[in-house]
Write a protein that holds these residues in place. Structure first.
Motif, PDB file in Angstrom:
ATOM      1  N   THR A 158       0.837  -1.197   0.000  1.00 27.97           N
ATOM      2  CA  THR A 158       0.000   0.000   0.000  1.00 27.97           C
ATOM      3  C   THR A 158       0.873   1.248   0.000  1.00 27.97           C
ATOM      4  N   VAL A 159       0.556   2.170  -0.896  1.00 26.27           N
ATOM      5  CA  VAL A 159       1.325   3.408  -1.029  1.00 26.27           C
ATOM      6  C   VAL A 159       0.479   4.569  -0.524  1.00 26.27           C
ATOM      7  N   SER A 160       1.002   5.313   0.400  1.00 25.79           N
ATOM      8  CA  SER A 160       0.320   6.499   0.921  1.00 25.79           C
ATOM      9  C   SER A 160       0.740   7.710   0.099  1.00 25.79           C
ATOM     10  N   ILE A 161      -0.238   8.375  -0.490  1.00 25.69           N
ATOM     11  CA  ILE A 161       0.042   9.561  -1.314  1.00 25.69           C
ATOM     12  C   ILE A 161      -0.152  10.799  -0.451  1.00 25.69           C
ATOM     13  N   PRO A 162       0.900  11.545  -0.187  1.00 23.99           N
ATOM     14  CA  PRO A 162       0.742  12.744   0.637  1.00 23.99           C
ATOM     15  C   PRO A 162      -0.042  13.824  -0.104  1.00 23.99           C
ATOM     16  N   ILE A 163      -0.867  14.523   0.625  1.00 25.09           N
ATOM     17  CA  ILE A 163      -1.673  15.612   0.061  1.00 25.09           C
ATOM     18  C   ILE A 163      -1.269  16.903   0.755  1.00 25.09           C
ATOM     19  N   ASP A 164      -0.758  17.845  -0.004  1.00 26.67           N
ATOM     20  CA  ASP A 164      -0.309  19.111   0.559  1.00 26.67           C
ATOM     21  C   ASP A 164      -1.503  19.960   0.991  1.00 26.67           C
ATOM     22  N   LYS A 165      -1.221  20.840   1.931  1.00 31.85           N
ATOM     23  CA  LYS A 165      -2.267  21.764   2.376  1.00 31.85           C
ATOM     24  C   LYS A 165      -2.597  22.805   1.318  1.00 31.85           C
ATOM     25  N   ALA A 166      -1.644  23.086   0.447  1.00 32.58           N
ATOM     26  CA  ALA A 166      -1.857  24.074  -0.609  1.00 32.58           C
ATOM     27  C   ALA A 166      -1.032  23.677  -1.829  1.00 32.58           C
ATOM     28  N   GLY A 167      -1.504  24.065  -2.975  1.00 29.18           N
ATOM     29  CA  GLY A 167      -0.800  23.793  -4.223  1.00 29.18           C
ATOM     30  C   GLY A 167      -0.983  24.943  -5.195  1.00 29.18           C
ATOM     31  N   ARG A 168      -0.060  25.084  -6.129  1.00 33.61           N
ATOM     32  CA  ARG A 168      -0.095  26.183  -7.082  1.00 33.61           C
ATOM     33  C   ARG A 168      -0.416  25.657  -8.484  1.00 33.61           C
ATOM     34  N   TYR A 169      -1.233  26.426  -9.186  1.00 36.55           N
ATOM     35  CA  TYR A 169      -1.568  26.115 -10.570  1.00 36.55           C
ATOM     36  C   TYR A 169      -1.833  27.424 -11.302  1.00 36.55           C
ATOM     37  N   LEU A 170      -1.085  27.674 -12.370  1.00 33.73           N
ATOM     38  CA  LEU A 170      -1.204  28.888 -13.162  1.00 33.73           C
ATOM     39  C   LEU A 170      -1.062  30.146 -12.303  1.00 33.73           C
ATOM     40  N   GLY A 171      -0.147  30.078 -11.342  1.00 34.76           N
ATOM     41  CA  GLY A 171       0.112  31.244 -10.517  1.00 34.76           C
ATOM     42  C   GLY A 171      -0.868  31.455  -9.386  1.00 34.76           C
ATOM     43  N   VAL A 172      -1.783  30.524  -9.184  1.00 32.84           N
ATOM     44  CA  VAL A 172      -2.792  30.642  -8.129  1.00 32.84           C
ATOM     45  C   VAL A 172      -2.533  29.570  -7.083  1.00 32.84           C
ATOM     46  N   THR A 173      -2.546  29.948  -5.821  1.00 25.69           N
ATOM     47  CA  THR A 173      -2.350  29.013  -4.718  1.00 25.69           C
ATOM     48  C   THR A 173      -3.705  28.555  -4.198  1.00 25.69           C
ATOM     49  N   PHE A 174      -3.984  27.264  -4.345  1.00 24.78           N
ATOM     50  CA  PHE A 174      -5.238  26.689  -3.873  1.00 24.78           C
ATOM     51  C   PHE A 174      -4.982  25.984  -2.542  1.00 24.78           C
ATOM     52  N   SER A 175      -5.860  26.199  -1.577  1.00 25.53           N
ATOM     53  CA  SER A 175      -5.733  25.592  -0.266  1.00 25.53           C
ATOM     54  C   SER A 175      -6.819  24.549  -0.061  1.00 25.53           C
ATOM     55  N   ARG A 176      -6.497  23.534   0.740  1.00 23.95           N
ATOM     56  CA  ARG A 176      -7.483  22.479   1.007  1.00 23.95           C
ATOM     57  C   ARG A 176      -8.675  22.993   1.779  1.00 23.95           C
ATOM     58  N   ASP A 177      -8.477  24.046   2.584  1.00 24.63           N
ATOM     59  CA  ASP A 177      -9.586  24.591   3.370  1.00 24.63           C
ATOM     60  C   ASP A 177     -10.430  25.593   2.583  1.00 24.63           C
ATOM     61  N   ALA A 178     -10.170  25.722   1.260  1.00 26.12           N
ATOM     62  CA  ALA A 178     -10.940  26.606   0.373  1.00 26.12           C
ATOM     63  C   ALA A 178     -10.830  28.072   0.769  1.00 26.12           C
ATOM     64  N   LYS A 179      -9.741  28.434   1.445  1.00 20.56           N
ATOM     65  CA  LYS A 179      -9.503  29.826   1.802  1.00 20.56           C
ATOM     66  C   LYS A 179      -8.410  30.395   0.903  1.00 20.56           C
TER      67      LYS A 179
END
Length: 296
Positions: free
Chosen positions: A38-59
């Motif tokens: 079993t492989v655990s895939i880490p999920i970051d609290k925030a990620g960037r796409y096209l210069g925009v930082t998306f957060s898991r908490d939708a803030k």
């Protein structure tokens, strides 16, 4: 072998079922014992796409904080350039702020929900640094954000954010008209409490209300809507200035745009000169200006 005999030979298998044969297929072999793969895939609290930082908490706090850091670095670069090229005018520094610092902050601003007061403070601090650099005024003068923006013929970031969201309201209306499900979701979200904190549609509606505008209808002409938003923003900015006591002299003089461009934006930003005293007087910091009595 060819012919019917070959076909019978090829189909002769213990797994072939004849017509009416209800025998079940044999069970699969048992799994072999081995290490856990079993492989655990880490999920970051925030990620960037096209210069925009998306957060898991939708803030949007992480995105705005990162943009404010970049804006401050651009202001520092402009300050270093001013130290080398002392003949730079205030209009040059303001253009550099708009092109390199503000553009980073307002990128994707139409998609934001409401930002926290701390995030707004981060942006305002960076903006104040750029305004002070352009006006040649140290932080000790105590000029407020709205005073410096007025002297530079600009508006604060908070007002500009209202304009961006209000202009985007037409895009939201057109999208909802083409997609009934989206229209239903938008209506439900707007009815939820504190929806502007996470919904760009609710934030756009709140921006229209703050500017005294009704939300646009789908299919409205974009040019007319943007013109209406521009007029509403100008009126909103003027209402904001009325309550600022430091702008009493500025409002009494009511200088036209050509005068402001000549005697404020067209002057050098570096050095202590009578033009710096003039800015301090118009900005309500006259008691700290060295040539106050002469100007008065």
């Amino acid at each position: 072998r060819v012919g019917p005999a070959a076909a019978d030979a090829d189909s002769d298998s213990e797994y072939d079922l004849e017509d009416g044969d209800d025998r079940a297929l044999p069970p699969p072999p048992p799994p072999t014992e081995g290490p856990d793969t079993t492989v655990s895939i880490p999920i970051d609290k925030a990620g960037r796409y096209l210069g925009v930082t998306f957060s898991r908490d939708a803030k949007w706090s992480a995105h705005v904080a990162a943009a404010a850091v970049k804006a401050r670095s651009q202001v520092a670069a402009a300050s270093a350039a001013l130290a080398v090229v002392g003949s730079m005018k205030r209009a040059h520094l303001l253009a550099a702020h708009v092109s390199y610092a503000r553009s980073v902050v307002v990128w994707s601003a139409a998609a934001w929900g409401a930002i926290t007061s701390s995030s707004l403070t981060d942006v305002t601090v960076a903006e104040n640094a750029a305004f002070r650099l352009a006006l040649g005024q140290p932080a000790s003068t105590g000029m407020s954000n709205i005073v410096m923006a007025t002297l530079l013929d600009d508006v604060p970031f908070e007002t500009r954010l209202l304009k961006i969201r209000a202009c985007a309201a037409l895009d939201h209306a057109n999208t909802a008209a083409r997609c009934p499900r989206r229209r239903a979701v938008d209506a439900a979200v707007r009815a939820a409490p504190a929806a502007a904190a996470y919904s760009c549609v609710a934030a756009a509606c709140d921006a229209c209300a703050a500017l005294g505008l009704n939300p646009p209808r789908a299919g409205a002409e974009r040019g007319k809507w943007r013109s209406a938003v521009g007029r509403a923003v100008a009126q909103y900015a003027e209402r904001q200035r009325v309550g600022v006591s430091d702008l009493a002299l500025y409002r009494a003089i009511s200088p036209n745009r050509e005068w402001r461009r000549t005697w404020i934006l067209g002057q050098r930003a570096a050095g202590v000169r009578p033009e710096s005293a003039l800015v301090a007087v118009l900005g309500g910091a006259w008691r700290l200006a060295p040539h106050t009595r002469l100007v008065r």
